[in-house]
Design an enzyme around this catalytic site. Structure first.
Site, mmCIF file in Angstrom:
data_model
loop_
_atom_site.group_PDB
_atom_site.id
_atom_site.type_symbol
_atom_site.label_atom_id
_atom_site.label_comp_id
_atom_site.label_asym_id
_atom_site.label_seq_id
_atom_site.Cartn_x
_atom_site.Cartn_y
_atom_site.Cartn_z
ATOM 1 N N ARG A 1 -13.228 92.675 12.012
ATOM 2 C CA ARG A 1 -14.193 91.573 12.243
ATOM 3 C C ARG A 1 -14.239 90.965 13.675
ATOM 4 O O ARG A 1 -13.126 90.765 14.194
ATOM 5 C CB ARG A 1 -13.369 90.250 11.314
ATOM 6 C CG ARG A 1 -13.494 90.455 9.922
ATOM 7 C CD ARG A 1 -14.680 90.476 9.288
ATOM 8 N NE ARG A 1 -14.923 88.913 9.374
ATOM 9 C CZ ARG A 1 -15.015 88.300 8.111
ATOM 10 N NH1 ARG A 1 -14.508 88.583 7.024
ATOM 11 N NH2 ARG A 1 -15.584 86.844 8.328
ATOM 12 N N HIS B 1 -23.713 52.391 -4.240
ATOM 13 C CA HIS B 1 -23.592 53.869 -4.326
ATOM 14 C C HIS B 1 -22.499 54.206 -5.302
ATOM 15 O O HIS B 1 -21.977 55.248 -5.363
ATOM 16 C CB HIS B 1 -23.098 54.249 -2.948
ATOM 17 C CG HIS B 1 -23.976 53.711 -1.804
ATOM 18 N ND1 HIS B 1 -25.186 53.948 -1.900
ATOM 19 C CD2 HIS B 1 -23.560 52.616 -0.654
ATOM 20 C CE1 HIS B 1 -25.648 53.409 -0.732
ATOM 21 N NE2 HIS B 1 -24.547 52.588 -0.217
ATOM 22 N N ARG C 1 -23.775 58.961 0.745
ATOM 23 C CA ARG C 1 -24.668 59.872 1.192
ATOM 24 C C ARG C 1 -25.014 60.636 0.376
ATOM 25 O O ARG C 1 -25.903 61.630 0.648
ATOM 26 C CB ARG C 1 -23.928 60.507 2.650
ATOM 27 C CG ARG C 1 -23.599 59.304 3.658
ATOM 28 C CD ARG C 1 -23.040 59.905 4.894
ATOM 29 N NE ARG C 1 -23.822 60.954 5.629
ATOM 30 C CZ ARG C 1 -23.403 61.654 6.684
ATOM 31 N NH1 ARG C 1 -22.312 61.537 7.149
ATOM 32 N NH2 ARG C 1 -24.437 62.385 7.124
ATOM 33 N N PRO D 1 -13.861 64.118 3.444
ATOM 34 C CA PRO D 1 -12.753 64.477 2.720
ATOM 35 C C PRO D 1 -12.549 65.780 2.589
ATOM 36 O O PRO D 1 -13.297 66.689 2.642
ATOM 37 C CB PRO D 1 -13.032 64.038 1.107
ATOM 38 C CG PRO D 1 -14.371 63.582 1.093
ATOM 39 C CD PRO D 1 -15.134 63.435 2.462
ATOM 40 N N GLU D 2 -11.342 66.359 3.286
ATOM 41 C CA GLU D 2 -10.854 67.705 3.391
ATOM 42 C C GLU D 2 -10.156 68.223 2.158
ATOM 43 O O GLU D 2 -9.738 67.467 1.405
ATOM 44 C CB GLU D 2 -10.249 67.963 4.818
ATOM 45 C CG GLU D 2 -11.011 67.731 5.953
ATOM 46 C CD GLU D 2 -12.168 68.546 6.306
ATOM 47 O OE1 GLU D 2 -11.815 69.771 5.426
ATOM 48 O OE2 GLU D 2 -13.124 68.503 6.934
#
Ligand code: ZN
Length: 270
Positions: free
Chosen positions: A151, A91, A110, A2-3
């Site tokens: 940077r 789960h 997981r 999931p983003e």
């Protein structure tokens, strides 16, 4: 995984089902996920009313007067609102029972997700040092330009640095750099202000579009089947190494940048 758009979609999907609800009890089927679940979750949440759900980066905060449950879906987690008598599946690690008769159920095969606690008025250490939200006004090209001076990291690694901006994962970084025409390998300090404006706009466009799509393709949060909120992306370059560039037709390049797979067009991205 999931983003940010999936997490935001999850938040929006859950909100109407949990806001204003009183928590009747909390059931932990195991003592830990990625980290031990603090005792406050079981001891303080029951009898509390849920004021709302906030999102910060990819964390969700279930707010009550006693404090906030801090959730992260990790690699494989999902949150659903189900009828209270819905059979437990593998789960299903945590149930938060609501006075509506429904249950907010956290499933995570997981177990890279977490359920932690944030006391009122405090900021959990996981949430400190984070950059601005990409869809907020604080994130724009001027901000990226200022942060990038000095940077030397590749611009893709810079964009994925959570202290620079949160929630721009590998997929969204690759897509935004393609749209903005910037090579992911370019040194962050060597990208101009004007190109950072294009990059920030691309990030916002992609994330907002993904959230909009999530809202329309999302399965019902009250349905027990399917994992909610994870949807197929319409991707221009990510995962398409060797395929023709959608803009110029030349083969897309692929290499590892900062240990993350990267795909870009050597012609369209400079
Ligand atoms: Zn191209």
């Amino acid at each position: 995984m999931p983003e940010l758009p999936e997490v935001e979609t999850t938040r929006r999907g859950l909100l109407p089902h949990v806001t204003g609800r009183r928590i009747e009890h909390v059931l932990l089927r195991r003592p830990d996920l990625r980290w031990p679940i603090p005792r406050e979750v079981e001891e303080l949440l029951p009898e509390q009313r849920i004021d709302g759900i906030r999102r910060r980066a990819k964390y969700l905060l279930l707010d009550t007067a006693a404090g906030s449950a801090l959730l992260h879906l990790g690699m494989s987690g999902s949150l659903r609102v189900l009828a209270g008598d819905t059979p437990v599946r593998a789960h299903d690690h945590v149930d938060i029972a609501l006075d509506s008769g429904r249950v907010l159920r956290f499933n995570d095969p997981r177990r890279f997700g977490c359920l932690l606690w944030q006391a009122p008025g405090e900021t959990h250490e996981l949430l400190t040092g984070l950059g601005p939200e990409p869809l907020s006004d604080a994130f724009d090209g001027e901000y990226l330009f200022a942060r990038s001076r000095g940077r030397s990291a590749p611009v893709k690694a810079f964009l994925m640095d959570q202290s620079v901006v949160v929630g721009v994962g590998n997929i969204y970084a690759a897509e935004a750099l393609f749209i903005a025409g910037i090579s992911p390998l370019r040194e962050a300090s060597k990208v101009s202000r004007a190109r950072y404006v294009a990059l920030a706009d691309a990030v916002k466009l992609i994330l907002a579009h993904a959230i909009d799509r999530g809202g329309t393709t999302l399965r019902d949060f009250i349905s027990p089947d399917g994992a909610p909120g994870y949807f197929e992306q319409e991707l221009l370059v990510y995962g398409r190494g060797g395929e023709p560039c959608p803009r110029c037709g030349r083969a897309l390049k692929q290499a590892s940048i900062g240990q993350r797979a990267s795909v870009w067009c050597g012609h369209c991205q400079r």
